[in-house]
Design a protein around this motif. Structure first.
Motif, PDB file in Angstrom:
ATOM      1  N   LEU A  41     -50.910 -25.313  40.315  1.00 33.53           N
ATOM      2  CA  LEU A  41     -50.738 -25.298  41.798  1.00 33.53           C
ATOM      3  C   LEU A  41     -50.958 -23.845  42.420  1.00 33.53           C
ATOM      4  O   LEU A  41     -50.450 -23.079  41.681  1.00 33.53           O
ATOM      5  N   GLN A  42     -51.802 -23.686  43.669  1.00 32.51           N
ATOM      6  CA  GLN A  42     -51.719 -22.575  44.472  1.00 32.51           C
ATOM      7  C   GLN A  42     -50.496 -22.412  45.326  1.00 32.51           C
ATOM      8  O   GLN A  42     -50.522 -23.208  46.058  1.00 32.51           O
ATOM      9  N   ASN A  43     -49.740 -21.275  45.022  1.00 32.59           N
ATOM     10  CA  ASN A  43     -48.624 -21.092  45.864  1.00 32.59           C
ATOM     11  C   ASN A  43     -47.774 -22.267  45.692  1.00 32.59           C
ATOM     12  O   ASN A  43     -47.379 -22.655  47.037  1.00 32.59           O
ATOM     13  N   PRO A  44     -47.224 -22.521  45.034  1.00 36.63           N
ATOM     14  CA  PRO A  44     -46.251 -23.768  44.852  1.00 36.63           C
ATOM     15  C   PRO A  44     -44.983 -23.503  45.759  1.00 36.63           C
ATOM     16  O   PRO A  44     -44.364 -22.520  45.268  1.00 36.63           O
ATOM     17  N   MET A  45     -44.604 -24.244  46.549  1.00 33.72           N
ATOM     18  CA  MET A  45     -43.561 -24.025  47.502  1.00 33.72           C
ATOM     19  C   MET A  45     -43.147 -25.235  48.142  1.00 33.72           C
ATOM     20  O   MET A  45     -43.938 -26.305  48.507  1.00 33.72           O
ATOM     21  N   VAL A  46     -41.975 -25.077  48.864  1.00 31.81           N
ATOM     22  CA  VAL A  46     -41.364 -26.068  49.711  1.00 31.81           C
ATOM     23  C   VAL A  46     -40.889 -25.272  50.972  1.00 31.81           C
ATOM     24  O   VAL A  46     -40.189 -24.400  50.731  1.00 31.81           O
ATOM     25  N   VAL A  47     -41.667 -25.737  52.038  1.00 32.75           N
ATOM     26  CA  VAL A  47     -41.165 -25.011  53.254  1.00 32.75           C
ATOM     27  C   VAL A  47     -40.099 -25.789  54.090  1.00 32.75           C
ATOM     28  O   VAL A  47     -40.451 -27.163  54.301  1.00 32.75           O
ATOM     29  N   TYR A  48     -39.131 -25.131  54.652  1.00 28.25           N
ATOM     30  CA  TYR A  48     -37.908 -25.803  55.449  1.00 28.25           C
ATOM     31  C   TYR A  48     -38.194 -25.525  56.715  1.00 28.25           C
ATOM     32  O   TYR A  48     -38.047 -24.302  56.847  1.00 28.25           O
ATOM     33  N   ARG A  49     -37.505 -26.269  57.580  1.00 29.08           N
ATOM     34  CA  ARG A  49     -36.836 -25.484  58.899  1.00 29.08           C
ATOM     35  C   ARG A  49     -35.534 -25.828  58.694  1.00 29.08           C
ATOM     36  O   ARG A  49     -34.817 -27.042  58.231  1.00 29.08           O
TER      37      ARG A  49
END
Length: 236
Positions: A41-49
């Motif tokens: 995965l490229q830049n595996p992440m989860v973005v949150y507000r």
């Protein structure tokens, strides 16, 4: 979900030049699961507000994007450990909003890189083809927001409890409240915002009702998703 301050749910903006937004004190990193490593995965992440309390604790959060939907669960666990410096207004702590990310790393590759050696991706022809196929299928495994008409089935309420808030010894006021909120991948209401109201107590009634409401978790093409809702509450 905790009940948001009415001023924040009303979409109040920080107009003072002395406003300082909240800040994440340390990075949030998680080792990527073994079953996802082969996807490269490229830049595996989860973005949150997120919304941060005046004491620096987390009040509310919504996962708005993830490289892979299976990253959501470990990211949620990591988010519970987050430490924040609260927002401030004229030097006083206040509730504030911000966007943060929980990132993932491959511990094996990190160990090799620290030793000055990089692991070549797709070192064999088969691995290279597998990697290109996975990269081409990313849109099918990503977690993103969906429109209501994109869901596998219309949003359906699992449970709710209608609440009426009013001053002591006074009747419930009448009028309408319009609320915008998100239903997350668990079917929970997140980040409610009042866009129109006929009174403070009507707003509180709508927010209290949403706090006690849950939906069937939304999905699109079998993948978890979240959706924005605009809902009127009529108090007659």
């Amino acid at each position: 979900m905790l009940l948001l301050p009415v001023s924040l749910a009303l979409g109040a903006t920080e107009e003072s030049q002395e406003y300082t937004p909240p800040k994440l004190i340390s990075r949030l990193e998680v080792p990527i699961a073994e079953n996802l490593r082969h996807l490269h995965l490229q830049n595996p992440m989860v973005v949150y507000r997120v919304i941060v309390n005046p004491d620096g604790t987390l009040l509310d959060s919504l996962a708005v994007e993830a490289t892979h939907h299976e990253l959501l669960e470990p990211a949620e666990k990591k988010l519970t450990t987050a430490k924040f410096r609260p927002a401030s207004m004229d030097g006083e702590p206040v509730t504030g909003k911000m966007t943060i990310a929980v990132s993932f790393f491959d511990p094996v590759q990190r160990a090799w890189k620290r030793g000055g050696i990089a692991i070549p991706a797709g070192s064999s022809g088969i691995e290279g083809v597998d990697r290109r196929m996975n990269l081409g299928a990313l849109n099918k495994i990503k977690y993103v927001e969906s429109l209501p008409n994109e869901l596998d089935e219309p949003l359906r309420i699992l449970e709710t409890q209608f609440c009426m808030v009013h001053p002591p010894d006074e009747p419930m006021p009448k009028g309408q409240v319009i609320v915008e909120y998100y239903v997350n991948h668990h079917g929970k209401v997140r980040l409610p915002e009042i866009v129109k109201t006929d009174g403070k107590y009507l707003s509180l009634s709508a927010l209290e009702t949403l706090q006690r409401t849950s939906f069937v978790p939304p999905s699109r093409n079998g993948i978890p998703t979240h959706v924005k809702v605009r809902q009127p509450f009529n108090f007659d």
